[in-house]
Design a protein around this motif. Structure first.
Motif, PDB file in Angstrom:
ATOM      1  N   SER A 155       0.818  -1.219   0.000  1.00 50.35           N
ATOM      2  CA  SER A 155       0.000   0.000   0.000  1.00 50.35           C
ATOM      3  C   SER A 155       0.849   1.265   0.000  1.00 50.35           C
ATOM      4  N   ASN A 156       2.135   1.158   0.293  1.00 46.88           N
ATOM      5  CA  ASN A 156       3.018   2.325   0.223  1.00 46.88           C
ATOM      6  C   ASN A 156       3.159   2.853  -1.200  1.00 46.88           C
ATOM      7  N   ASP A 183      -2.084   5.252  -4.405  1.00 40.19           N
ATOM      8  CA  ASP A 183      -2.631   6.576  -4.157  1.00 40.19           C
ATOM      9  C   ASP A 183      -3.275   6.566  -2.773  1.00 40.19           C
ATOM     10  N   SER A 184      -3.147   7.645  -2.051  1.00 40.01           N
ATOM     11  CA  SER A 184      -3.659   7.692  -0.680  1.00 40.01           C
ATOM     12  C   SER A 184      -5.179   7.599  -0.604  1.00 40.01           C
ATOM     13  N   SER A 238      -7.222   5.377  -1.838  1.00 40.53           N
ATOM     14  CA  SER A 238      -7.596   4.061  -2.368  1.00 40.53           C
ATOM     15  C   SER A 238      -9.020   3.656  -2.013  1.00 40.53           C
ATOM     16  N   THR A 251      -5.396   1.869   6.147  1.00 40.29           N
ATOM     17  CA  THR A 251      -5.383   3.326   6.333  1.00 40.29           C
ATOM     18  C   THR A 251      -4.956   3.721   7.751  1.00 40.29           C
TER      19      THR A 251
END
Length: 509
Positions: A290-291, A294-295, A297, A472
């Motif tokens: 997840s790094n 896009d933030s 997601s 998150t």
């Protein structure tokens, strides 16, 4: 995988008028293996996503290829009429909605003569045994519509035929197309950041995505908004990491897909649990992955833009040059072509997760465990128990109609008209060339994924929310793992109670 050409007989006078539509798939008279019918039969068929319907404002260009083929067939066989069933199109959007309708029809003996279904669910036990006719004997017979063919089954992709075959040798479906989930990438962005060789390993992919991130682009527009992206990831990673454990909970001894019982046993005895470090690795690696996303997601969908959908389309971001990569279903790719972006994107399989990334890797190519022969061209024939009109004589004509539409050329016409899947019959010519590289040429590993258990809508939603909270940073790994395990255990217990199954007798530890 190369497609070898086939030669077809010259059409008889009875079908010369249809030559423009039958070019490349010439039809022999009546059928050399089935004499002209002395009885009038109406064959009722639910054709799934290929069902011919009238145009509407929302769907101005519906599929028509099967209707065209039906008219051709009826001219050759005047006593046979083809009627397409449309009732399932008005049902809910889940497989359970459709399965409930079909089971109800079968209980009353009124199921259509031919139906679409998902072979994974059927072979996995979601449909009662004895509901569908074993087509294996008919696949050993010639297809009368293909010159020189000795076995109808030889016309189907052998890798998928192996998948569709049950342990007892039965084959309940014919299958003529392939659907997949692939990485769709923006060619221009890859060129700008200097990526000259497409990634073939997960380590290469994450390295490329970080390079893209540093260049100021969204590396990966990942769909975390619902079950789709999460289910795909779990299926691929769990299939990879749980290889040493699968045989211990595959109590139904499946060869292509695990059954609900297998999943329940796997959960009950800790194989599909966070206490198993192999399964825990699935979600730990997702967090690392997840790094590169896009933030936003949880606000991204892998579906094309649609009216009323407030989520951002990952494909749209790729097409606009804002995101480098999206993970999308092949059924969504026609949107790119139809929207004028055919030269913008490329397609590549999801890379192999090797031991360079995880010590739990089995170095397997698991791309095809998400995709497969799971599209619209999956057709089953109910037994006479589920369809009281299906006499032995009528069954011959049902099979004959299937042989007519399941030739390489005719199947390609049906599949290519809709797009998004690839025709897979030997000799079929696909128009969607971008997807051809995704079709597997080797045996596909046995797929594993907890979301394949019939968890129920509430349990599934709860699990998705847990994954979202974990990715998150709203939940620590320990809190996520504990709650996720509890949800899985409750789901397995509920399934066992509903189906009167004693999971304790399957203990293998």
């Amino acid at each position: 995988m190369g497609m070898r050409a086939r030669h077809f007989v010259k059409p008889t006078a009875a079908v010369l008028a249809m030559m423009p539509l039958l070019a490349g798939c010439n039809v022999s008279q009546s059928s050399s293996s089935t004499k002209a019918s002395t009885t009038d039969y109406t064959i009722r068929m639910y054709a799934g996503g290929f069902t011919p319907i009238k145009p509407t404002k929302l769907n101005p260009d519906p599929p028509t290829a099967l209707q065209t083929l039906a008219k051709q067939y009826e001219k050759i066989h005047p006593n046979i009429k083809i009627k397409f069933v449309t009732e399932p199109l008005a049902l809910g959007t889940t497989y359970n909605d459709y399965a409930g309708w079909l089971t109800t029809q079968g209980d009353a003996g009124t199921a259509p003569d031919i139906v679409w279904d998902q072979w994974l669910q059927v072979n996995g036990g979601f449909v009662p045994k004895g509901f569908f006719t074993n087509l294996a004997p008919y696949l050993k017979q010639p297809d009368p519509y293909v010159s020189g063919n000795k076995h109808w089954g030889d016309l189907f992709n052998p890798v998928f035929q192996q998948e569709l075959t049950n342990q007892d040798g039965s084959i309940l479906a014919i299958d003529g197309d392939y659907v997949d989930a692939a990485l769709v990438y923006n060619k221009s962005i890859f060129k700008k950041v200097g990526i000259k060789t497409l990634p073939t390993t997960f380590a290469d992919l994450t390295s490329d995505l970080m390079k893209i991130k540093q260049a100021g682009f969204i590396p990966l527009a990942y769909d975390l908004s619902d079950q789709t992206g999460t289910s795909w990831w779990e299926r691929m990673a769990a299939t990879e990491f749980l290889q040493p454990d699968i045989a211990k909970f595959n109590v139904d001894h499946q060869t292509s897909t695990l059954s609900p019982l297998d999943y329940a046993v796997g959960i009950e005895w800790g194989y599909i649990q966070m206490t198993n470090p192999r399964y825990a690795e699935v979600w730990k690696l997702l967090k690392q992955f997840s790094n590169t996303w896009d933030s936003g997601s949880t606000q991204i969908t892998n579906s094309p833009p649609a009216a009323g959908n407030s989520l951002v389309s990952s494909l749209q971001l790729v097409a606009q040059g804002k995101a480098a990569v999206a993970w999308a279903a092949s059924s969504s790719i026609p949107w790119l072509n139809n929207s004028g972006f055919s030269k913008v994107y490329g397609v590549l399989p999801f890379p192999v997760i090797t031991k360079a990334t995880s010590s739990y890797s089995a170095n397997l190519d698991v791309q095809a465990v998400v995709g497969g022969p799971n599209g619209n061209f999956q057709y089953f024939v109910p037994t006479q128990k589920a369809n009281h009109t299906l006499t032995p004589d009528k069954l011959k004509w049902v099979i004959n109609w299937l042989q007519f539409i399941a030739t390489p050329q005719n199947s390609a016409k049906v599949v290519d008209q809709v797009g998004g899947t690839v025709p897979t019959m030997v000799g079929a010519k696909a128009t969607n060339k971008d997807l051809l590289t995704l079709i597997p040429t080797k045996k596909v590993p046995l797929s594993v994924g907890s979301f394949n258990l019939d968890l129920g809508a509430q349990a599934t939603d709860d699990l998705i929310r847990l994954v979202q909270a974990y990715i998150t940073n709203q939940l620590s790994y320990d809190a996520f793992a504990s709650q996720f395990d509890t949800k899985l255990q409750n789901a397995a217990a509920a399934w066992a109670a509903q189906n009167n199954v004693d999971l304790s007798k399957y203990k293998t530890k």
